[in-house]
Scaffold this active site. Structure first.
Site, PDB file in Angstrom:
ATOM      1  N   HIS A  30       0.812  -1.224   0.000  1.00 38.75           N
ATOM      2  CA  HIS A  30       0.000   0.000   0.000  1.00 38.75           C
ATOM      3  C   HIS A  30       0.845   1.274   0.000  1.00 38.75           C
ATOM      4  O   HIS A  30       0.337   2.339  -0.316  1.00 38.75           O
ATOM      5  CB  HIS A  30      -1.027  -0.019   1.153  1.00 38.75           C
ATOM      6  CG  HIS A  30      -0.483   0.399   2.480  1.00 38.75           C
ATOM      7  ND1 HIS A  30      -0.145  -0.492   3.472  1.00 38.75           N
ATOM      8  CD2 HIS A  30      -0.219   1.617   2.988  1.00 38.75           C
ATOM      9  CE1 HIS A  30       0.299   0.181   4.527  1.00 38.75           C
ATOM     10  NE2 HIS A  30       0.251   1.458   4.265  1.00 38.75           N
TER      11      HIS A  30
ATOM     12  N   ASP B  45      -0.752  -7.414   1.564  1.00 40.42           N
ATOM     13  CA  ASP B  45      -0.106  -6.099   1.566  1.00 40.42           C
ATOM     14  C   ASP B  45       1.412  -6.275   1.671  1.00 40.42           C
ATOM     15  O   ASP B  45       2.009  -6.075   2.730  1.00 40.42           O
ATOM     16  CB  ASP B  45      -0.661  -5.273   2.741  1.00 40.42           C
ATOM     17  CG  ASP B  45      -0.259  -3.826   2.668  1.00 40.42           C
ATOM     18  OD1 ASP B  45       0.289  -3.412   1.632  1.00 40.42           O
ATOM     19  OD2 ASP B  45      -0.506  -3.106   3.663  1.00 40.42           O
TER      20      ASP B  45
ATOM     21  N   SER C 117       4.003   1.990   8.598  1.00 44.58           N
ATOM     22  CA  SER C 117       3.717   1.021   7.541  1.00 44.58           C
ATOM     23  C   SER C 117       4.959   0.558   6.805  1.00 44.58           C
ATOM     24  O   SER C 117       5.879   1.341   6.580  1.00 44.58           O
ATOM     25  CB  SER C 117       2.780   1.631   6.507  1.00 44.58           C
ATOM     26  OG  SER C 117       1.473   1.424   6.910  1.00 44.58           O
TER      27      SER C 117
HETATM   28  N1  ARG Z   1      -1.481   2.162   7.307  1.00 45.42           N
HETATM   29  C1  ARG Z   1      -0.557   2.770   8.203  1.00 45.42           C
HETATM   30  C2  ARG Z   1       0.590   3.391   7.427  1.00 45.42           C
HETATM   31  O1  ARG Z   1       0.461   3.562   6.237  1.00 45.42           O
HETATM   32  C3  ARG Z   1      -0.130   1.806   9.260  1.00 45.42           C
HETATM   33  C4  ARG Z   1      -1.096   1.811  10.343  1.00 45.42           C
HETATM   34  C5  ARG Z   1      -0.819   0.823  11.399  1.00 45.42           C
HETATM   35  N2  ARG Z   1      -1.787   1.042  12.413  1.00 45.42           N
HETATM   36  C6  ARG Z   1      -1.856   0.384  13.547  1.00 45.42           C
HETATM   37  N3  ARG Z   1      -2.782   0.729  14.389  1.00 45.42           N
HETATM   38  N4  ARG Z   1      -1.042  -0.603  13.802  1.00 45.42           N
HETATM   39  O2  ARG Z   1       1.563   3.852   7.981  1.00 45.42           O
END
Ligand code: ARG
Length: 292
Positions: free
Chosen positions: A103, A149, A242
């Site tokens: 992503h 992902d 992420s």
């Molecule tokens: N989708 C987020 C990013 O792009 C990561 C989020 C992780 N969240 C969590 N509560 N562990 O950085």
């Protein structure tokens, strides 16, 4: 559905109330009756509502971790930049290959715009930088539910230096309760602004998949390619973490993927299960290395 909408509007109202610093105490909503005519007024107490919609003060603390250095971790963590902006974390698997989340590449598909920075603890540091030659996202990656992902990145030139380390791919099936280490430059509060300059790390236990599925039901689907970890309400990864690794004994066993909120008391952090996606990773490494 409508209830969700109402919640959403209320949450936004609360956030904007905070953003603009207007200390509103009550919100009066005019609710239509069944026939769509103006019905009764509903008065909401902002403080009461904030307790429900916003994270508790507990959750707005640093998400349970502490500041560290890349060297202390083992030097495997990299920062992935697109058009010079920090986007995601990544794990160095060998001198040519970085593992991250698919992503991270959404809307950022030009390999030539990506740079991998290694050996940095503070995002202000330059570190050792490499351009990206190519990358492969899983064909089964689905943006709508974050299934598969995972992405594998090939560096233009090998990255090897003192204090730079690598992780091997996970070779154990993790049991609930197993403790793993996640690190990154992610936010330290669920509603923070952007990445943090200082690298942080936190230890989180694996959460039983059944419980994780139930917690996310019906909002998100926890697929076979996912594992969950967190200390609910206390310890979690967050936005901008992420792509970074969830580490078990020098092995990368998870990739930071998503979560509802951060350190939420209901929703654990969701990671890509490296054991599950290992065939894809190994196949992609071979394909990328053959291209050099
Ligand atoms: N989708 C987020 C990013 O792009 C990561 C989020 C992780 N969240 C969590 N509560 N562990 O950085």
């Amino acid at each position: 559905m409508e209830w969700h909408l109402v919640c959403c509007v209320l949450a936004c109202t609360l956030v904007s109330t905070q953003v603009y610093g207007q200390e509103q105490e009550k919100i009066v909503l005019s609710l239509p009756d069944a026939s769509g005519q103006p019905g009764k007024n509903l008065t909401l107490d902002v403080a009461q509502l904030a307790k429900i919609v916003l994270p508790s003060p507990h959750e707005t603390r640093v998400i349970g971790g502490h500041v560290t250095t890349n060297t202390k971790l083992g030097g495997y963590l990299t920062a992935l930049l697109y058009e010079d902006d920090f986007v995601c974390g990544g794990t160095l698997l060998n001198e040519n290959i970085v593992l991250t989340a698919a992503h991270c590449f959404l809307g950022r598909m030009k390999a030539s715009e990506w740079i991998v920075a290694a050996g940095i603890s503070n995002l202000n540091q330059k570190g050792i930088r490499r351009h990206v030659k190519d990358f492969i996202l899983s064909e089964q990656f689905r943006e709508d539910d974050m299934n598969m992902d995972v992405a594998v990145v090939l560096l233009k030139t090998p990255l090897k230096a003192k204090n730079i380390g690598t992780l091997s791919l996970c070779s154990v099936t993790l049991k609930p309760g197993a403790e793993l280490v996640v690190s990154g430059w992610g936010m330290t509060a669920p509603r923070g602004r952007g990445p943090h300059n200082l690298l942080r790390t936190v230890t989180v236990p694996i959460i039983h998949k059944k419980n994780c599925r139930a917690a996310y039901q019906p909002t998100a689907k926890i697929t076979d390619s996912m594992i969950c970890a967190a200390v609910l309400g206390r310890k979690d990864a967050c936005t901008f973490d992420s792509g970074g690794p969830l580490v078990f004994k020098k092995q990368v066993c998870g990739i930071v993927s998503f979560g509802i909120g951060c350190a939420s008391s209901r929703y654990p952090g969701v990671y890509t299960d490296v054991m599950y996606v290992k065939p894809f990773i190994e196949k992609s490494i071979k394909a990328l290395l053959a291209k050099r």
